[in-house]
Design a protein around this motif. Structure first.
Motif, PDB file in Angstrom:
ATOM      1  N   ILE A 181       0.816  -1.258  -0.007  1.00  0.00           N
ATOM      2  CA  ILE A 181       0.316  -0.431   0.049  1.00  0.00           C
ATOM      3  C   ILE A 181       0.939   1.270   0.086  1.00  0.00           C
ATOM      4  CG2 ILE A 181      -1.684   1.527   1.570  1.00  0.00           C
ATOM      5  CD1 ILE A 181      -3.325  -0.700   0.022  1.00  0.00           C
ATOM      6  N   LEU A 182       1.983   1.383   0.440  1.00  0.00           N
ATOM      7  CA  LEU A 182       2.883   2.135   0.931  1.00  0.00           C
ATOM      8  C   LEU A 182       3.616   2.859  -0.697  1.00  0.00           C
ATOM      9  CD1 LEU A 182       4.563   1.233   4.333  1.00  0.00           C
ATOM     10  CD2 LEU A 182       3.104   3.416   3.465  1.00  0.00           C
ATOM     11  N   LEU A 183       3.660   1.995  -0.988  1.00  0.00           N
ATOM     12  CA  LEU A 183       3.951   1.770  -2.534  1.00  0.00           C
ATOM     13  C   LEU A 183       3.338   1.865  -3.204  1.00  0.00           C
ATOM     14  CD1 LEU A 183       6.190  -1.502  -2.750  1.00  0.00           C
ATOM     15  CD2 LEU A 183       7.560   0.571  -3.407  1.00  0.00           C
ATOM     16  N   LYS A 184       2.420   2.151  -3.820  1.00  0.00           N
ATOM     17  CA  LYS A 184       0.938   1.990  -4.320  1.00  0.00           C
ATOM     18  C   LYS A 184       0.471   3.798  -4.017  1.00  0.00           C
ATOM     19  CE  LYS A 184      -0.840  -2.363  -5.555  1.00  0.00           C
ATOM     20  NZ  LYS A 184      -2.839  -2.751  -5.580  1.00  0.00           N
ATOM     21  N   ALA A 185       1.119   4.211  -2.564  1.00  0.00           N
ATOM     22  CA  ALA A 185       0.528   5.661  -1.601  1.00  0.00           C
ATOM     23  C   ALA A 185       1.525   6.829  -3.314  1.00  0.00           C
ATOM     24  CB  ALA A 185      -0.231   5.215  -0.387  1.00  0.00           C
ATOM     25  N   GLY A 186       2.505   6.300  -3.227  1.00  0.00           N
ATOM     26  CA  GLY A 186       4.041   6.588  -3.410  1.00  0.00           C
ATOM     27  C   GLY A 186       4.496   7.390  -2.515  1.00  0.00           C
ATOM     28  N   LEU A 187       3.969   6.728  -1.876  1.00  0.00           N
ATOM     29  CA  LEU A 187       4.957   7.321  -0.462  1.00  0.00           C
ATOM     30  C   LEU A 187       6.658   6.910  -0.772  1.00  0.00           C
ATOM     31  CD1 LEU A 187       2.590   7.379   2.529  1.00  0.00           C
ATOM     32  CD2 LEU A 187       3.547   9.308   1.140  1.00  0.00           C
ATOM     33  N   ILE A 188       7.039   5.068  -0.836  1.00  0.00           N
ATOM     34  CA  ILE A 188       8.011   4.519  -0.929  1.00  0.00           C
ATOM     35  C   ILE A 188       8.742   4.335  -1.527  1.00  0.00           C
ATOM     36  CG2 ILE A 188       7.838   3.836   2.557  1.00  0.00           C
ATOM     37  CD1 ILE A 188       7.280   1.508   0.532  1.00  0.00           C
ATOM     38  N   LEU A 189       9.649   4.101  -2.015  1.00  0.00           N
ATOM     39  CA  LEU A 189      10.248   3.911  -3.704  1.00  0.00           C
ATOM     40  C   LEU A 189      11.069   1.961  -3.670  1.00  0.00           C
ATOM     41  CD1 LEU A 189      11.818   6.795  -4.718  1.00  0.00           C
ATOM     42  CD2 LEU A 189       9.907   5.950  -6.148  1.00  0.00           C
ATOM     43  N   GLN A 190      11.243   1.915  -4.608  1.00  0.00           N
ATOM     44  CA  GLN A 190      11.937   0.504  -4.589  1.00  0.00           C
ATOM     45  C   GLN A 190      13.092   0.255  -5.228  1.00  0.00           C
ATOM     46  OE1 GLN A 190       9.604  -1.932  -6.610  1.00  0.00           O
ATOM     47  NE2 GLN A 190       8.979  -3.575  -4.900  1.00  0.00           N
ATOM     48  N   LYS A 191      14.396   0.450  -4.630  1.00  0.00           N
ATOM     49  CA  LYS A 191      16.096   0.638  -5.690  1.00  0.00           C
ATOM     50  C   LYS A 191      15.704   0.026  -6.769  1.00  0.00           C
ATOM     51  CE  LYS A 191      20.440   0.773  -4.631  1.00  0.00           C
ATOM     52  NZ  LYS A 191      21.973   0.106  -3.510  1.00  0.00           N
ATOM     53  N   GLU A 192      16.352   0.714  -7.829  1.00  0.00           N
ATOM     54  CA  GLU A 192      16.868  -0.045  -8.878  1.00  0.00           C
ATOM     55  C   GLU A 192      17.541  -1.529  -9.026  1.00  0.00           C
ATOM     56  OE1 GLU A 192      18.059   2.093 -13.566  1.00  0.00           O
ATOM     57  OE2 GLU A 192      18.021   3.019 -11.942  1.00  0.00           O
ATOM     58  N   GLY A 193      16.916  -1.875  -9.569  1.00  0.00           N
ATOM     59  CA  GLY A 193      18.191  -3.204  -9.290  1.00  0.00           C
ATOM     60  C   GLY A 193      18.513  -4.269  -8.104  1.00  0.00           C
ATOM     61  N   ASP A 194      17.454  -3.732  -7.437  1.00  0.00           N
ATOM     62  CA  ASP A 194      17.218  -4.201  -5.905  1.00  0.00           C
ATOM     63  C   ASP A 194      15.910  -4.376  -5.625  1.00  0.00           C
ATOM     64  OD1 ASP A 194      17.260  -5.920  -3.339  1.00  0.00           O
ATOM     65  OD2 ASP A 194      18.612  -4.965  -2.633  1.00  0.00           O
ATOM     66  N   PRO A 195      14.661  -5.102  -6.240  1.00  0.00           N
ATOM     67  CA  PRO A 195      13.495  -4.700  -5.219  1.00  0.00           C
ATOM     68  C   PRO A 195      13.113  -4.468  -3.917  1.00  0.00           C
ATOM     69  CG  PRO A 195      13.307  -5.632  -7.756  1.00  0.00           C
ATOM     70  CD  PRO A 195      15.058  -6.033  -7.184  1.00  0.00           C
ATOM     71  N   SER A 196      14.068  -5.406  -3.536  1.00  0.00           N
ATOM     72  CA  SER A 196      13.182  -6.229  -2.126  1.00  0.00           C
ATOM     73  C   SER A 196      14.337  -4.545  -1.207  1.00  0.00           C
ATOM     74  CB  SER A 196      14.425  -7.180  -1.331  1.00  0.00           C
ATOM     75  OG  SER A 196      15.647  -6.922  -1.511  1.00  0.00           O
ATOM     76  N   ARG A 197      14.593  -3.844  -2.007  1.00  0.00           N
ATOM     77  CA  ARG A 197      15.722  -1.964  -0.926  1.00  0.00           C
ATOM     78  C   ARG A 197      14.593  -1.293  -0.722  1.00  0.00           C
ATOM     79  NH1 ARG A 197      20.406  -2.147   0.225  1.00  0.00           N
ATOM     80  NH2 ARG A 197      20.448  -0.331   1.241  1.00  0.00           N
ATOM     81  N   LEU A 198      13.808  -1.045   0.102  1.00  0.00           N
ATOM     82  CA  LEU A 198      12.969   0.130   0.072  1.00  0.00           C
ATOM     83  C   LEU A 198      13.169   1.282   1.332  1.00  0.00           C
ATOM     84  CD1 LEU A 198       9.495  -1.857   0.965  1.00  0.00           C
ATOM     85  CD2 LEU A 198      10.652  -1.262  -1.345  1.00  0.00           C
ATOM     86  N   TYR A 199      12.790   2.173   0.351  1.00  0.00           N
ATOM     87  CA  TYR A 199      13.331   3.641   0.846  1.00  0.00           C
ATOM     88  C   TYR A 199      12.705   4.575   0.845  1.00  0.00           C
ATOM     89  CZ  TYR A 199      14.994   4.933  -3.689  1.00  0.00           C
ATOM     90  OH  TYR A 199      15.441   5.928  -4.756  1.00  0.00           O
ATOM     91  N   ASP A 200      11.938   6.177   2.139  1.00  0.00           N
ATOM     92  CA  ASP A 200      11.545   7.016   1.961  1.00  0.00           C
ATOM     93  C   ASP A 200      11.165   7.745   0.271  1.00  0.00           C
ATOM     94  OD1 ASP A 200      10.419   6.187   4.354  1.00  0.00           O
ATOM     95  OD2 ASP A 200      11.752   8.209   4.650  1.00  0.00           O
ATOM     96  N   ARG A 201      10.275   8.271  -0.527  1.00  0.00           N
ATOM     97  CA  ARG A 201      10.257   9.362  -0.955  1.00  0.00           C
ATOM     98  C   ARG A 201      10.852  10.564  -1.256  1.00  0.00           C
ATOM     99  NH1 ARG A 201       8.162   9.390  -6.306  1.00  0.00           N
ATOM    100  NH2 ARG A 201       7.258   7.523  -6.292  1.00  0.00           N
ATOM    101  N   PHE A 202      10.127  10.818  -0.127  1.00  0.00           N
ATOM    102  CA  PHE A 202      10.535  12.111   0.549  1.00  0.00           C
ATOM    103  C   PHE A 202      11.417  12.599   1.275  1.00  0.00           C
ATOM    104  CE2 PHE A 202       6.132  12.005  -0.933  1.00  0.00           C
ATOM    105  CZ  PHE A 202       6.280  13.050  -2.047  1.00  0.00           C
TER     106      PHE A 202
END
Length: 647
Positions: A181-202
């Protein structure tokens, strides 16, 4: 997922029109109804009527009408479901889900609600960050430097995102929000090349919450506070299931009430411009947030006013690049003015520089209509250059062609001719060329998949004046027939025959030309088939806003005859109800008369087609025979109505 019918019915039962309207405008009793100045348009004399007995409202000035639910939809600019929720909250009614929804509907609804909840959590998280040591030192300090008061910060849900990779992610997961849900809300991002690594967009930015019309957070704009040239100045939320940039204007939730009251919308470019104008006491302001205006954004403004004033930074190159937006506003049917700030200033910087009083006075004194603004923008460079002057004239004419209202367009043609010091006819000729080209292009688009005809189809049709007159007359008569049916359906025209039985019997083979009257008629017949006696209240419970509006028009009157006429002065007036049989009979005759006129016109067109195509004598004889029979019916009906036919 929708709201259950039971919840909707509870809201209908509990919501009182007087109580609901009084939350927005004060009502005064006059006669049987309550009156106020309309909240939907400017007026000095009250024409907005509320009927507690019928639980409806109607403005006799702008035509707005409906029940308590429709009023909330109109005044708040929200949909049916949101209005039900608004009223349910007002009256303490628990909202039940629609059990008839499919599993897919339920899943989609739950996901949207989860997005709203996650976005609201993020909003609160960003706002509360301003209370942290880092937030006070950086985020709150920035807002205070710009003169933003605590009240304004709270009004717009301004916030701060902490430095670091996953402050929001950790807090949201701890609160029970899923990564999906956080991904779909645009609040977090997946690291390019490593989808398991998530981080805050802002991260490490101040935030501006973007609300929908109902006040729910749907996205964010985040401004960097450092001079890092590798980073964009602003980062915005991406498109999501609940946030569509082309449909949203920043600040509309906070501005909609003021826009309607002032009957004007100030349009600026950025978030801080909106907030700064509120600090100056100007609340009827929205921003396109740095993106080009869209058709849906213009429609959103038009829901609240027909007037828009565009505020431009004092940058000539930037202004000229933004002129397309003015043409779009004109095409959307809005009345456009413009204000330009001194070179180097924008609404935010200028308001802070001169203060609220001077800033307000500047907006009033420097507002120009779009023609004076556009001509003034190019006047100096075009004054001694014939080529540039000709180009300016073409640009002005192009803008004029975008105005849909011919009367307003005519006024601006005259003004343009005076300002450009050229003959009015020159502008009109050039304008006609553009309009004709647009019409031709549209015609060929419409005819692209149809066979080419040797004779233009327009020659076979009635003139525009005849067509408009006929359409208006037929629609008016159809409305009269439906009004009689809705108001007097179960009155008796004889000992054995009711009004509804007579009207339905006489119109059994007729099909109404006006779609909304067909809707009402079908609803009426369906109700009778289910052993329901459809009184006006039956139609007012319809979810169809168009049906409700027409029913209200049929059952309300702007003026009532005072009872004192009869009680004190003994003055008696004859009404249609006093001789209902004649009223209903004449009504049906007039309706049939209009229908036969339409059939005569169709027959005339077919005869002309046959003449031009040199068809067989037999087909021409048949057409003439039909025409003469219809003419005979028309003469007979006219006689019954007492209309004298000249030979």
């Amino acid at each position: 997922m929708g709201i259950s019918r039971a919840t909707t019915e509870k809201v209908r039962e509990r919501a009182d029109i007087e109580d609901v309207v009084n939350d927005y405008v004060p009502l005064k009793k006059k006669g049987q109804n309550l009156w106020a100045c309309c909240p939907f348009h400017n007026e000095k004399s009250p024409s907005f009527s509320v009927s507690p007995a019928k639980q409806i409202y109607k403005c006799f000035g702008c035509g707005k009408a409906g029940d308590p639910i429709q009023f909330v939809m109109d005044i708040e600019g929200i949909g049916f479901g949101e209005a039900i929720k608004h009223l349910a909250q007002k009256y303490g009614i628990e909202i039940e889900e629609d059990k008839a929804s499919t599993p897919e509907d339920i899943q989609a609804y739950n996901e949207r609600e989860s997005l709203y909840i996650a976005l609201n959590f993020a909003k609160d998280f960003f706002v509360n960050n301003l209370k942290s040591e880092e937030g006070r030192a950086i985020g709150l300090s920035y807002f205070k430097e710009r003169g933003f008061s605590q009240a304004i910060i709270e009004k717009f849900d301004l916030g701060y995102t902490l430095e670091g990779w996953d402050h929001l992610l950790k807090a949201a997961k701890a609160a029970g929000h899923s990564e999906e849900i956080l991904l779909k809300a645009g609040l977090i991002l997946q690291k390019e090349g490593d989808p398991s690594r998530l981080y805050d967009r802002f991260r490490g930015r101040v935030t501006f919450t973007i609300h929908n019309l109902g006040g729910k957070p749907i996205g964010f704009g985040a401004r960097i506070l450092t001079q890092d040239k590798k980073q964009p100045k602003y980062i915005n939320s991406p498109e999501t299931e609940v946030y569509h940039k082309s449909d949203v204007l920043y600040g509309m939730f906070q501005a909609k009430k003021s826009i309607r009251e002032k009957d004007n919308c100030y349009l600026v470019e950025g978030y801080t411009d909106v907030v700064s104008l509120h600090l100056s006491g100007i609340e009827n302001v929205v921003a396109s947030s740095g993106t080009s205006l869209t058709e849906n954004q213009i429609k959103l403004i038009k829901r609240f006013t027909d007037n828009v004033t565009v505020l431009f930074d004092g940058d000539a190159a930037g202004i000229k690049a933004s002129l397309r937006g003015i043409d779009m506003l004109l095409e959307g049917g809005l009345n456009v003015k413009a204000v330009v700030f001194p070179d180097g200033d924008d609404p935010d910087s200028y308001s802070r520089k001169v203060g609220s009083e001077v800033f307000n006075a500047y907006l009033t004194s420097h507002a120009q209509d779009f023609i004076a603004f556009k001509i003034g923008l190019h006047a100096e460079e075009a004054s001694n250059d014939p080529v540039k002057r000709a180009d300016l004239i073409k640009q002005v004419v192009l803008s004029l062609s975008k105005i849909p209202d011919p009367i307003i367009r005519t006024v601006y043609i005259r003004q343009s001719a005076n300002l450009l010091e050229i003959d009015e006819e020159i502008i009109q000729v050039e304008l006609n060329k553009i309009i004709l080209k647009v019409q031709k292009d549209q015609y060929f688009r419409d005819q692209r998949d149809q066979e080419t005809q040797e004779t233009p189809f327009e020659e076979f049709l009635p003139t525009q004046e005849e067509h408009v007159s006929y359409t208006t007359q037929l629609e008016a008569q159809e409305r009269e027939m439906m009004r009689m049916l809705v108001n007097y359906g179960f009155e008796m025209v004889s000992e054995e025959l009711s009004v509804c039985a007579y009207l339905l019997q006489e119109t059994e083979d007729l099909k109404f030309e006006t779609p909304v009257f067909n809707k009402i008629l079908n609803l009426y017949k369906d109700a009778l088939a289910n052993d329901i006696l459809p009184q006006p209240e039956y139609f007012l419970n319809s979810p169809d806003a168009e049906v409700k509006r027409e029913i209200i028009n049929m059952i309300t009157r702007k003026h009532e005859i005072s009872k004192l006429w009869e009680e004190r002065h003994k003055i008696f007036t004859i009404t249609e109800a006093d001789d209902l049989a004649k009223s209903v009979y004449d009504n049906i005759l007039r309706l049939k008369q209009k229908v036969i006129k339409k059939m005569l016109e169709e027959a005339r067109i077919k005869i002309k087609e046959a003449q031009d195509s040199k068809g067989s004598n037999d087909s021409m004889d048949d057409l003439l025979k039909v025409y003469m029979e219809l003419k005979g019916f028309q003469i007979e009906i006219d006689k019954q109505l007492g209309i004298v036919i000249s030979s």
